[in-house]
Design an enzyme around this catalytic site. Structure first.
Site, PDB file in Angstrom:
ATOM      1  CG  ASP A  43     -17.779 -17.382   1.780  1.00  0.00           C
ATOM      2  OD1 ASP A  43     -17.685 -16.193   2.164  1.00  0.00           O
ATOM      3  OD2 ASP A  43     -18.281 -17.702   0.702  1.00  0.00           O
ATOM      4  N   GLY A  44     -15.243 -15.819   3.948  1.00  0.00           N
ATOM      5  CA  GLY A  44     -14.102 -14.966   3.619  1.00  0.00           C
ATOM      6  C   GLY A  44     -14.393 -13.939   2.530  1.00  0.00           C
ATOM      7  NE  ARG A 102       7.292  -8.446  -4.367  1.00  0.00           N
ATOM      8  CZ  ARG A 102       7.370  -9.044  -3.173  1.00  0.00           C
ATOM      9  NH1 ARG A 102       8.538  -9.407  -2.700  1.00  0.00           N
ATOM     10  NH2 ARG A 102       6.288  -9.269  -2.471  1.00  0.00           N
ATOM     11  CG  HIS A 136       9.095  -3.734  -8.244  1.00  0.00           C
ATOM     12  ND1 HIS A 136      10.150  -3.743  -7.359  1.00  0.00           N
ATOM     13  CD2 HIS A 136       9.393  -4.633  -9.203  1.00  0.00           C
ATOM     14  CE1 HIS A 136      11.035  -4.630  -7.761  1.00  0.00           C
ATOM     15  NE2 HIS A 136      10.601  -5.182  -8.873  1.00  0.00           N
ATOM     16  CG  ASP A 175      17.719  -4.733  -7.105  1.00  0.00           C
ATOM     17  OD1 ASP A 175      17.604  -3.549  -7.480  1.00  0.00           O
ATOM     18  OD2 ASP A 175      16.808  -5.334  -6.508  1.00  0.00           O
ATOM     19  CE  LYS A 198      17.588  -8.904  -5.644  1.00  0.00           C
ATOM     20  NZ  LYS A 198      16.464  -8.282  -4.937  1.00  0.00           N
ATOM     21  NE  ARG A 200      14.584 -11.940  -5.783  1.00  0.00           N
ATOM     22  CZ  ARG A 200      14.464 -11.619  -4.499  1.00  0.00           C
ATOM     23  NH1 ARG A 200      14.857 -12.434  -3.557  1.00  0.00           N
ATOM     24  NH2 ARG A 200      13.951 -10.461  -4.142  1.00  0.00           N
ATOM     25  CG  ASP A 228       8.374  -9.701   1.000  1.00  0.00           C
ATOM     26  OD1 ASP A 228       7.782  -9.782   2.085  1.00  0.00           O
ATOM     27  OD2 ASP A 228       8.046 -10.403   0.030  1.00  0.00           O
ATOM     28  N   GLY A 231      15.701 -10.561   2.987  1.00  0.00           N
ATOM     29  CA  GLY A 231      16.798 -11.360   2.426  1.00  0.00           C
ATOM     30  C   GLY A 231      17.746 -10.534   1.564  1.00  0.00           C
TER      31      GLY A 231
END
Ligand code: R5P
Length: 325
Positions: A43-44, A102, A136, A175, A198, A200, A228, A231
């Site tokens: 089941d993972g 993040r 981050h 950014d 920058k 979002r 990631d 973008g």
């Protein structure tokens, strides 16, 4: 192999995201690489079984929590639990890429702060110390009430940039949040600094509004902690070329490189016109014609050695990489 280190009182475990790096760190330090078996139930659910004892030893567990982040994190938690239950002396986590970082604050009223939750989970499971690389946001250190070392990659990346013999470089933070990081690299390679404003526009989508600093006629070296979907960098490249940059490189600590809408990040960066990506193997990645990978094993080995010998990790990084932690 490093000789002046007490190998008998330490042990290294490399989990599924960081097996190769752990093997290299073990070879460099001469510290035994313990065996961990990780399996999945149908089941993972994850199952771990530690094959090598760490009784009363200082264990260094190496695991990046990259994709699939939930599985890698759960595996790490289970291994900490297994070690605690089998009388480990001290649990040192080396998390080269620290996922879930993040979300380090609430941007809107009803959001989680995942970095704090993960900090609580790791601490509750039994971590005694965290060692990571270019997390981050620096303030995440404060989410932990245990020792926390945030190693810096810019000195290692600078060595890769040097090899490219880039003429007339300008280091660019994509950014506002990355300015301090970019300034450190700019200072080290003796280049000016520029910053992109920058915004979002949607989840996983970014827009470059304007550039602070002069990039015309210069080779731009974007420096970010992570790429990631690509973008952020792709919009930065467009803006930089529009403002007269001659070419654009990317130095990035963590190559997450996900796909979005059927397009891989690498393809997006290639299409945007990035000349070269210089990154680390915090996330296991093969080099190719676009990507140059800097191996951080020796930096991790130096960190373990300094810690084990009761020496300063900060001094080690200044001496070896001209890098301030
Ligand atoms: C954001 O603050 C980070 O430093 C990265 O710029 C961002 O997470 C990269 O994501 P993407 O490549 O999807 O734009």
């Amino acid at each position: 192999m490093i000789n002046n280190i007490n190998k008998e009182t330490s042990i290294i475990y490399g989990l599924s995201a960081s097996k190769e790096i752990a093997k290299k760190v073990s070879e460099i330090t001469g510290i035994t690489l313990g065996e961990v078996e990780t399996k999945q139930f149908a089941d993972g659910e994850i199952f771990v079984d530690i094959k090598t004892s760490s009784r009363n030893k200082s264990a260094f567990i190496i695991q990046s929590t990259n994709c699939p982040a939930n599985d890698k994190l759960m595996e790490l938690l289970l291994v900490i639990d297994a070690l605690k239950r089998s009388s480990v002396g001290e649990v040192n986590l080396i998390v080269p890429y620290f996922g879930y970082a993040r979300q380090d604050r609430k941007v809107n009223g009803r959001q989680a702060i995942s970095a704090k939750l993960v900090a609580n989970m790791l601490t509750m499971a039994g971590a005694d110390r965290i060692i990571t690389l270019d997390i981050h946001a620096d303030q995440i250190a404060g989410f932990f009430d245990i020792p926390f070392d945030n190693l810096k990659a810019y000195g290692m990346l600078a060595q890769g940039i040097d090899n490219l013999n880039i003429e007339n470089p300008v280091v660019v933070s994509p950014d506002h949040g990355g300015v301090v990081r970019a300034r450190s690299l700019a200072k080290l390679i003796d280049a000016p600094l520029a910053v992109i404003d920058k915004r979002r526009t949607a989840h996983n989508e970014a827009e470059a509004q304007f550039i602070l600093g002069d990039v015309a006629g210069k080779a731009a070296v974007i420096f970010d902690d992570m790429v990631d979907t690509g973008g952020t960098v792709a919009t930065a490249v467009n803006k930089l070329l529009e403002e007269g940059a001659t070419e654009v490189y990317l130095a990035v600590s963590h190559a997450v490189l996900s796909s979005k809408d059927g397009v891989t990040a690498v393809q997006k960066l290639r299409d945007a016109g990035i000349k070269k990506i210089i990154t680390t193997n915090s996330i296991a990645r093969d080099a190719d014609d676009l990507i140059e990978v800097i191996d951080i094993s020796s930096a991790l080995a130096g960190t373990i050695t300094s810690h084990t010998n009761n020496e300063s990790i900060t001094d080690h990084f200044i001496k070896k990489y001209n890098t301030r932690l």
